[in-house]
Scaffold this motif. Structure first.
Motif, PDB file in Angstrom:
ATOM      1  N   CYS A   1       7.421 -49.632 -11.438  1.00  0.00           N
ATOM      2  CA  CYS A   1       6.630 -49.284 -10.486  1.00  0.00           C
ATOM      3  C   CYS A   1       5.285 -49.152 -10.668  1.00  0.00           C
ATOM      4  CB  CYS A   1       7.131 -47.959  -9.671  1.00  0.00           C
ATOM      5  SG  CYS A   1       6.475 -47.778  -8.131  1.00  0.00           S
ATOM      6  N   CYS A   2       4.214 -49.935 -10.293  1.00  0.00           N
ATOM      7  CA  CYS A   2       2.811 -50.075 -10.514  1.00  0.00           C
ATOM      8  C   CYS A   2       2.260 -48.856  -9.217  1.00  0.00           C
ATOM      9  CB  CYS A   2       2.297 -51.264 -10.326  1.00  0.00           C
ATOM     10  SG  CYS A   2       0.709 -51.453 -10.615  1.00  0.00           S
ATOM     11  N   ILE A   3       1.537 -47.976  -9.844  1.00  0.00           N
ATOM     12  CA  ILE A   3       1.022 -46.913  -8.722  1.00  0.00           C
ATOM     13  C   ILE A   3      -0.243 -46.931  -8.661  1.00  0.00           C
ATOM     14  CG2 ILE A   3       1.115 -44.712  -7.828  1.00  0.00           C
ATOM     15  CD1 ILE A   3       3.984 -44.407  -9.264  1.00  0.00           C
ATOM     16  N   GLY A   4      -1.166 -47.267  -7.923  1.00  0.00           N
ATOM     17  CA  GLY A   4      -2.746 -47.387  -7.805  1.00  0.00           C
ATOM     18  C   GLY A   4      -3.108 -46.345  -6.614  1.00  0.00           C
ATOM     19  N   GLY A   5      -4.187 -46.127  -6.596  1.00  0.00           N
ATOM     20  CA  GLY A   5      -4.853 -45.474  -5.616  1.00  0.00           C
ATOM     21  C   GLY A   5      -4.759 -45.840  -4.270  1.00  0.00           C
ATOM     22  N   LYS A   6      -4.005 -46.806  -3.922  1.00  0.00           N
ATOM     23  CA  LYS A   6      -3.659 -46.971  -2.455  1.00  0.00           C
ATOM     24  C   LYS A   6      -2.101 -47.556  -2.463  1.00  0.00           C
ATOM     25  CE  LYS A   6      -8.522 -48.891  -1.291  1.00  0.00           C
ATOM     26  NZ  LYS A   6      -9.042 -49.911  -0.383  1.00  0.00           N
ATOM     27  N   GLY A   7      -1.394 -47.125  -3.021  1.00  0.00           N
ATOM     28  CA  GLY A   7      -0.131 -47.108  -3.004  1.00  0.00           C
ATOM     29  C   GLY A   7       0.692 -47.807  -4.356  1.00  0.00           C
ATOM     30  N   GLY A   8       1.696 -48.443  -4.097  1.00  0.00           N
ATOM     31  CA  GLY A   8       2.555 -48.873  -5.432  1.00  0.00           C
ATOM     32  C   GLY A   8       3.403 -49.913  -4.847  1.00  0.00           C
ATOM     33  N   GLU A   9       3.712 -50.895  -6.155  1.00  0.00           N
ATOM     34  CA  GLU A   9       4.579 -51.940  -5.885  1.00  0.00           C
ATOM     35  C   GLU A   9       5.334 -52.062  -7.122  1.00  0.00           C
ATOM     36  OE1 GLU A   9       4.072 -56.480  -4.714  1.00  0.00           O
ATOM     37  OE2 GLU A   9       2.656 -55.366  -4.178  1.00  0.00           O
ATOM     38  N   VAL A  10       6.511 -52.582  -6.756  1.00  0.00           N
ATOM     39  CA  VAL A  10       7.588 -52.836  -8.082  1.00  0.00           C
ATOM     40  C   VAL A  10       7.317 -54.266  -8.635  1.00  0.00           C
ATOM     41  CG1 VAL A  10      10.080 -53.132  -8.668  1.00  0.00           C
ATOM     42  CG2 VAL A  10       9.449 -51.143  -7.253  1.00  0.00           C
ATOM     43  N   LEU A  11       7.092 -54.368  -9.899  1.00  0.00           N
ATOM     44  CA  LEU A  11       6.837 -55.518 -10.358  1.00  0.00           C
ATOM     45  C   LEU A  11       7.904 -55.797 -11.552  1.00  0.00           C
ATOM     46  CD1 LEU A  11       3.035 -55.161 -11.357  1.00  0.00           C
ATOM     47  CD2 LEU A  11       3.978 -56.277  -9.368  1.00  0.00           C
ATOM     48  N   THR A  12       8.168 -57.129 -11.690  1.00  0.00           N
ATOM     49  CA  THR A  12       8.914 -57.656 -12.771  1.00  0.00           C
ATOM     50  C   THR A  12       8.300 -58.061 -13.908  1.00  0.00           C
ATOM     51  OG1 THR A  12      10.893 -58.003 -11.442  1.00  0.00           O
ATOM     52  CG2 THR A  12      11.258 -59.110 -13.560  1.00  0.00           C
ATOM     53  N   VAL A  13       8.208 -57.343 -14.986  1.00  0.00           N
ATOM     54  CA  VAL A  13       7.182 -57.733 -16.057  1.00  0.00           C
ATOM     55  C   VAL A  13       8.114 -58.236 -17.336  1.00  0.00           C
ATOM     56  CG1 VAL A  13       5.266 -57.227 -17.577  1.00  0.00           C
ATOM     57  CG2 VAL A  13       5.698 -56.038 -15.214  1.00  0.00           C
ATOM     58  N   LYS A  14       7.818 -59.551 -17.772  1.00  0.00           N
ATOM     59  CA  LYS A  14       8.393 -59.929 -18.992  1.00  0.00           C
ATOM     60  C   LYS A  14       7.679 -59.725 -20.343  1.00  0.00           C
ATOM     61  CE  LYS A  14      10.655 -63.862 -16.706  1.00  0.00           C
ATOM     62  NZ  LYS A  14      10.602 -65.144 -16.431  1.00  0.00           N
ATOM     63  N   PHE A  15       8.315 -59.397 -21.374  1.00  0.00           N
ATOM     64  CA  PHE A  15       7.515 -58.947 -22.655  1.00  0.00           C
ATOM     65  C   PHE A  15       8.469 -59.636 -23.711  1.00  0.00           C
ATOM     66  CE2 PHE A  15      10.407 -55.651 -21.690  1.00  0.00           C
ATOM     67  CZ  PHE A  15      10.791 -55.251 -23.097  1.00  0.00           C
ATOM     68  N   ALA A  16       7.938 -60.009 -24.998  1.00  0.00           N
ATOM     69  CA  ALA A  16       8.378 -60.440 -25.911  1.00  0.00           C
ATOM     70  C   ALA A  16       8.783 -59.353 -27.113  1.00  0.00           C
ATOM     71  CB  ALA A  16       7.932 -61.821 -26.767  1.00  0.00           C
ATOM     72  N   GLY A  17       9.853 -59.330 -27.809  1.00  0.00           N
ATOM     73  CA  GLY A  17      10.215 -58.703 -28.745  1.00  0.00           C
ATOM     74  C   GLY A  17      11.209 -57.632 -28.142  1.00  0.00           C
TER      75      GLY A  17
END
Length: 110
Positions: free
Chosen positions: A46-62
């Motif tokens: 969940c990415c939360i900023g000054g104007k609300g939030g949104e759920v992101l699917t984030v990929k990463f290696a390792g």
């Protein structure tokens, strides 16, 4: 044309909403790897900023780092967004250079 853009994460907070999972190849069902042979994982944040939030699917290696737990803050480094299209389908993919346990910060704080 594929576009890859960096995202400034200094003014947002991230909370883990799903544990990291291996990214699987749809055809072989084997775990995908990056260009260096590192296994790929995805995590829902969940990415939360000054104007609300949104759920992101984030990929990463390792391998997922120890200490990442659902409902806890995480630190995201090197977040990039890439657009994709396949026929009449299109969207955005998020990829991070690194994800690690974090400390809660106030949304909008620099």
């Amino acid at each position: 044309m594929k576009i890859e853009l960096p995202i400034d994460t200094s003014a947002v907070s991230f909370i883990d909403v799903m544990p990291p999972e291996p990214v699987l190849d749809h055809k072989t069902k084997q775990q995908r790897t990056d260009a260096n042979g590192e296994p790929l994982y995805s995590i829902e944040l969940c990415c939360i900023g000054g104007k609300g939030g949104e759920v992101l699917t984030v990929k990463f290696a390792g391998a997922p780092p120890a200490g990442i737990r659902v409902c806890m803050p995480v630190k995201v480094t090197g977040l990039m967004v890439t657009d994709w299209s396949m026929g009449d389908r299109f969207g955005l993919t998020f990829r991070a250079a690194r994800i690690e346990p974090g400390v809660a910060q106030k949304a909008g704080a620099a």
